[in-house]
Design a protein around this motif. Structure first.
Motif, PDB file in Angstrom:
ATOM      1  N   LYS A  32       0.838  -1.194   0.000  1.00  0.00           N
ATOM      2  CA  LYS A  32       0.000   0.000   0.000  1.00  0.00           C
ATOM      3  C   LYS A  32       0.880   1.253   0.000  1.00  0.00           C
ATOM      4  CE  LYS A  32      -3.684  -2.255   2.660  1.00  0.00           C
ATOM      5  NZ  LYS A  32      -4.498  -2.205   3.905  1.00  0.00           N
ATOM      6  N   TYR A  33       0.397   2.258  -0.707  1.00  0.00           N
ATOM      7  CA  TYR A  33       1.171   3.495  -0.832  1.00  0.00           C
ATOM      8  C   TYR A  33       0.238   4.690  -0.706  1.00  0.00           C
ATOM      9  CZ  TYR A  33       4.059   7.135  -3.028  1.00  0.00           C
ATOM     10  OH  TYR A  33       4.754   8.281  -3.297  1.00  0.00           O
ATOM     11  N   TRP A  34       0.626   5.673   0.107  1.00  0.00           N
ATOM     12  CA  TRP A  34      -0.121   6.925   0.264  1.00  0.00           C
ATOM     13  C   TRP A  34       0.822   8.088   0.032  1.00  0.00           C
ATOM     14  CZ3 TRP A  34      -0.546   2.796   3.484  1.00  0.00           C
ATOM     15  CH2 TRP A  34      -1.813   2.276   3.718  1.00  0.00           C
ATOM     16  N   HIS A  35       0.318   9.156  -0.570  1.00  0.00           N
ATOM     17  CA  HIS A  35       1.154  10.343  -0.775  1.00  0.00           C
ATOM     18  C   HIS A  35       0.287  11.598  -0.758  1.00  0.00           C
ATOM     19  CE1 HIS A  35       4.325  12.976  -2.128  1.00  0.00           C
ATOM     20  NE2 HIS A  35       3.555  13.395  -3.129  1.00  0.00           N
ATOM     21  N   ARG A  36       0.758  12.587  -0.011  1.00  0.00           N
ATOM     22  CA  ARG A  36       0.129  13.911   0.018  1.00  0.00           C
ATOM     23  C   ARG A  36       1.156  14.909  -0.503  1.00  0.00           C
ATOM     24  NH1 ARG A  36      -3.046  16.434   5.262  1.00  0.00           N
ATOM     25  NH2 ARG A  36      -4.019  18.206   4.168  1.00  0.00           N
ATOM     26  N   PRO A  37       0.844  15.686  -1.551  1.00  0.00           N
ATOM     27  CA  PRO A  37       1.837  16.563  -2.173  1.00  0.00           C
ATOM     28  C   PRO A  37       2.490  17.549  -1.211  1.00  0.00           C
ATOM     29  CG  PRO A  37      -0.078  16.347  -3.586  1.00  0.00           C
ATOM     30  CD  PRO A  37      -0.425  15.682  -2.287  1.00  0.00           C
ATOM     31  N   TYR A  65      -5.381  17.157  -1.132  1.00  0.00           N
ATOM     32  CA  TYR A  65      -5.431  15.870  -1.819  1.00  0.00           C
ATOM     33  C   TYR A  65      -4.516  14.839  -1.155  1.00  0.00           C
ATOM     34  CZ  TYR A  65      -7.668  18.478  -5.587  1.00  0.00           C
ATOM     35  OH  TYR A  65      -8.513  19.270  -6.327  1.00  0.00           O
ATOM     36  N   THR A  66      -4.986  13.604  -1.144  1.00  0.00           N
ATOM     37  CA  THR A  66      -4.167  12.465  -0.751  1.00  0.00           C
ATOM     38  C   THR A  66      -4.364  11.379  -1.802  1.00  0.00           C
ATOM     39  OG1 THR A  66      -4.377  12.922   1.613  1.00  0.00           O
ATOM     40  CG2 THR A  66      -3.711  10.702   0.991  1.00  0.00           C
ATOM     41  N   PHE A  67      -3.276  10.880  -2.358  1.00  0.00           N
ATOM     42  CA  PHE A  67      -3.331   9.830  -3.364  1.00  0.00           C
ATOM     43  C   PHE A  67      -2.956   8.498  -2.721  1.00  0.00           C
ATOM     44  CE2 PHE A  67      -2.486  13.812  -5.468  1.00  0.00           C
ATOM     45  CZ  PHE A  67      -3.373  13.801  -6.535  1.00  0.00           C
ATOM     46  N   PHE A  68      -3.627   7.431  -3.138  1.00  0.00           N
ATOM     47  CA  PHE A  68      -3.350   6.132  -2.526  1.00  0.00           C
ATOM     48  C   PHE A  68      -3.475   5.034  -3.574  1.00  0.00           C
ATOM     49  CE2 PHE A  68      -7.728   7.439  -1.730  1.00  0.00           C
ATOM     50  CZ  PHE A  68      -8.468   6.385  -2.249  1.00  0.00           C
ATOM     51  N   GLY A 119      -6.500   5.586  -6.315  1.00  0.00           N
ATOM     52  CA  GLY A 119      -7.536   6.563  -6.018  1.00  0.00           C
ATOM     53  C   GLY A 119      -6.997   7.779  -5.305  1.00  0.00           C
ATOM     54  N   PHE A 120      -7.899   8.669  -4.940  1.00  0.00           N
ATOM     55  CA  PHE A 120      -7.496   9.860  -4.194  1.00  0.00           C
ATOM     56  C   PHE A 120      -8.663  10.338  -3.338  1.00  0.00           C
ATOM     57  CE2 PHE A 120      -9.569  11.701  -7.868  1.00  0.00           C
ATOM     58  CZ  PHE A 120     -10.216  12.830  -7.363  1.00  0.00           C
ATOM     59  N   SER A 121      -8.354  11.099  -2.310  1.00  0.00           N
ATOM     60  CA  SER A 121      -9.355  11.756  -1.485  1.00  0.00           C
ATOM     61  C   SER A 121      -9.060  13.248  -1.470  1.00  0.00           C
ATOM     62  CB  SER A 121      -9.340  11.201  -0.058  1.00  0.00           C
ATOM     63  OG  SER A 121      -8.109  11.493   0.591  1.00  0.00           O
ATOM     64  N   VAL A 122     -10.082  14.061  -1.274  1.00  0.00           N
ATOM     65  CA  VAL A 122      -9.912  15.507  -1.239  1.00  0.00           C
ATOM     66  C   VAL A 122     -10.708  16.068  -0.068  1.00  0.00           C
ATOM     67  CG1 VAL A 122     -11.817  15.788  -2.902  1.00  0.00           C
ATOM     68  CG2 VAL A 122     -10.193  17.660  -2.522  1.00  0.00           C
TER      69      VAL A 122
END
Length: 234
Positions: A123-128, A134-137, A182-185
């Motif tokens: 699993k991978y998560w990233h927030r710019p 935004y958070t991308f996962f 996916g991503f969350s905002v």
């Protein structure tokens, strides 16, 4: 989402559910799931692995036409998580291994064991940036299961054999290879939007010869809103 791994038929579902976020010293429950950090500063955690499949109505799936409907399938068990060390707190990378015992649930709330699943995953998560809403996962996994679990989806008894559906006794082995992105905002302080697409590949599945597997490539989409009702700091 597909009615089961390898099905051509899909169903649109709306699912409301409560979501509790808790980040204690040892016990944590958030977007990464529920887990227990026993070994401090080593990156190892014990979590909870879960899975669910809605009841399958055979009349909605051409390959299962004439076969009995299935009950809902619920799986749960432990998982081992290794958190890869990263310099940035805005990026997270974990390697996990989930083990689940599965039970079919009849309308009368009768539980019947349906085998186990082992699922290694990344699993991978990233927030710019800290200011970014935004958070991308993403997630990549391979699922392995025993005969009992695979027969639940792909087994065909002799009495349900037809000219286009041969009797089949499922084998233990690979169920599928899955990936999601996916991503969350953060829309407001208390309102979040999230969306994700997932892909499941069954070309290496142990039971790909079963006539109940109609498609070796499944896709699905999730769209949701999360509303934080209240928060409390201890």
């Amino acid at each position: 989402m597909p009615n089961y791994p390898g099905a051509q038929s899909t169903t649109l579902r709306t699912i409301p559910f409560p979501w509790i976020i808790y980040r204690g010293e040892y016990l944590k429950s958030d977007e990464e799931g529920s887990r227990l950090q026993i070994i401090k500063d080593k990156g190892f955690e014990f979590g909870v692995s879960g899975g669910f499949n809605f009841p399958i109505k055979s009349e909605e799936n051409d390959a299962r036409n004439g076969m009995p409907d299935t009950d809902a399938l619920l799986g749960f068990g432990p998982s081992l998580i290794f958190r890869y060390p990263t310099e940035s707190k805005l990026t997270r990378l974990t390697f996990g291994l989930g083990l689940r015992i599965n039970y079919s649930i009849a309308p009368s709330f009768t539980f019947r064991e349906q085998g186990f699943v082992a699922e290694p995953n990344i699993k991978y998560w990233h927030r710019p940036s800290k200011e970014s809403p935004y958070t991308f996962f993403s997630r990549f996994s391979v699922a392995f299961a025993d005969e009992s679990y695979n027969n639940f989806f792909y087994g065909v008894k002799n009495e349900f054999e037809t000219p286009t559906r041969e009797a089949f006794d499922a084998l233990s082995g690979v169920v599928d290879i899955g990936a999601s992105l996916g991503f969350s905002v953060e829309l407001t302080k208390n309102l979040f939007l999230f969306t994700s697409g997932f892909y499941s590949n069954l070309t290496l599945a142990a039971n790909k010869e079963s006539d109940l597997i109609e498609d070796h490539h499944n896709t699905g989409f999730i769209f949701g809103l999360s509303w934080m009702l209240f928060e409390k700091y201890l």
